[in-house]
Design a protein around this motif. Structure first.
Motif: not given
Length: 347
Positions: A25, A27, A31
């Protein structure tokens, strides 16, 4: 043959390192890319090998849960399944597992925590209680090990991360609710006085009485475990007094169910003879007869915020101390009314 990161990368048309970052996950990954890679993982049935990743990164991606020493309370009281659901969801959202202590005594609980920490089984710990004296907290602080408390720490709260309600304010407000209905003989049925939540709610109850000029009767205060049987026993004690209370602040819905059961056995009607307010607002409160006025303390959110906060501390050692106060609200139902001798004052 097992599906690998390379298989996922090939179908998703990304580099294997990108798949690894999506699993973590990171950053650094958009997305849109995360969504595409996760869809391919689901499509191919790929499951990350977290054990191998943990060995490589020196991280277990697991959170230790420290339960109260009384297993009766844990397995009978609906508070704990609800808070565990919140913890589970908060941990799952960051792909952390939960590891629970299983000791039955305080010594066994402490030994279990030491085994978790020194054995490298977890990256951090959530305490599902706050005690007046607790050597577990002292141990975790001594080792500078990440932890979060559900409940306000009794000592050094400014330097301890915790998630809690304002239990003093809640205890005060429910007592004021009964006072506004005309009650001046109000009892308090609480949990173990070694638990900070009991102390805070009791102090709020006492403050409301003092503010209203009502004499505090020591005989009106009964403390025991957060169990139905404790509520039953408390009623027997309180109603044997020369001047029994006309209202009761009960610090837990399960205890309040015991109060209702015993009052019904004794032929005492709620709220016609005795009014009751309670805490936690679990399903018991809504399904009780009559339904209980209860303080909704957002139990799920207590667990969710605790897991979220701990993971932030684990992943960033420089994360500041967290003191999160989850709001509460009084849910009014049918267990409260005016005392029998109540006379409305007309202004």
């Amino acid at each position: 043959m097992a599906v690998t990161i390379k298989d996922v990368a090939k179908v998703a048309n990304v580099a294997p390192s990108t798949v690894s970052r999506v699993i973590a996950n990171s950053p650094r990954i958009s997305e849109k890319t995360k969504e595409r890679v996760r869809e391919v993982m689901d499509q191919l049935g790929y499951h990350p090998n977290f054990i191998a990743r943990s060995l490589a990164s020196q991280s277990t991606r697991a959170i230790g849960l420290v339960m109260p020493s009384s297993t009766d309370v844990v397995f009978q009281n609906p508070f704990f399944p609800t808070v565990l659901t919140g913890l589970s969801e908060g941990a799952h959202s960051k792909q952390y597992a939960l590891h629970m202590t299983t000791g039955k005594t305080e010594d066994e609980i402490f030994d279990g925590v030491v085994a978790m920490v020194q054995g490298g089984r977890v990256d951090g710990v959530v305490l599902l209680y706050s005690k007046v004296e607790d050597r577990v907290i002292a141990y975790l602080k001594e080792r500078n090990f990440p932890f979060v408390v559900i409940g306000k720490p009794f000592k050094d709260d400014e330097n301890t991360s915790y998630v809690d309600n304002d239990n003093f304010k809640a205890g005060k407000e429910v007592t004021e609710h009964l006072i506004q209905l005309g009650h001046d003989r109000i009892a308090f049925i609480g949990g173990n006085l070694d638990l900070v939540v009991t102390v805070e709610r009791l102090l709020g109850y006492e403050k409301a009485l003092r503010n209203s000029g009502i004499h505090l009767e020591d005989n009106y205060i009964v403390n025991d475990e957060f169990l139905r049987e404790s509520g039953q026993d408390a009623v027997e004690v309180l109603l044997s007094l020369d001047q029994p209370p006309t209202a009761m602040v009960v610090a837990d819905d399960l205890m309040a169910l015991g109060v209702l059961n015993k009052l019904d056995e004794m032929g005492i009607a709620v709220p016609q003879d005795v009014s009751i307010v309670s805490f936690n607002n679990v399903l018991i409160a809504e399904m009780a007869r009559p339904p209980l006025t209860s303080v909704d303390i957002n139990i799920f959110d207590l667990g969710y915020q605790a897991a979220k906060s701990l993971i932030q501390i684990i992943e960033n050692p420089n994360e500041p101390i967290k003191r999160i106060i989850v709001p509460f609200k009084i849910v009014t139902r049918y267990s409260c009314g005016h005392p029998k001798d109540y006379k409305e004052v007309l202004v």
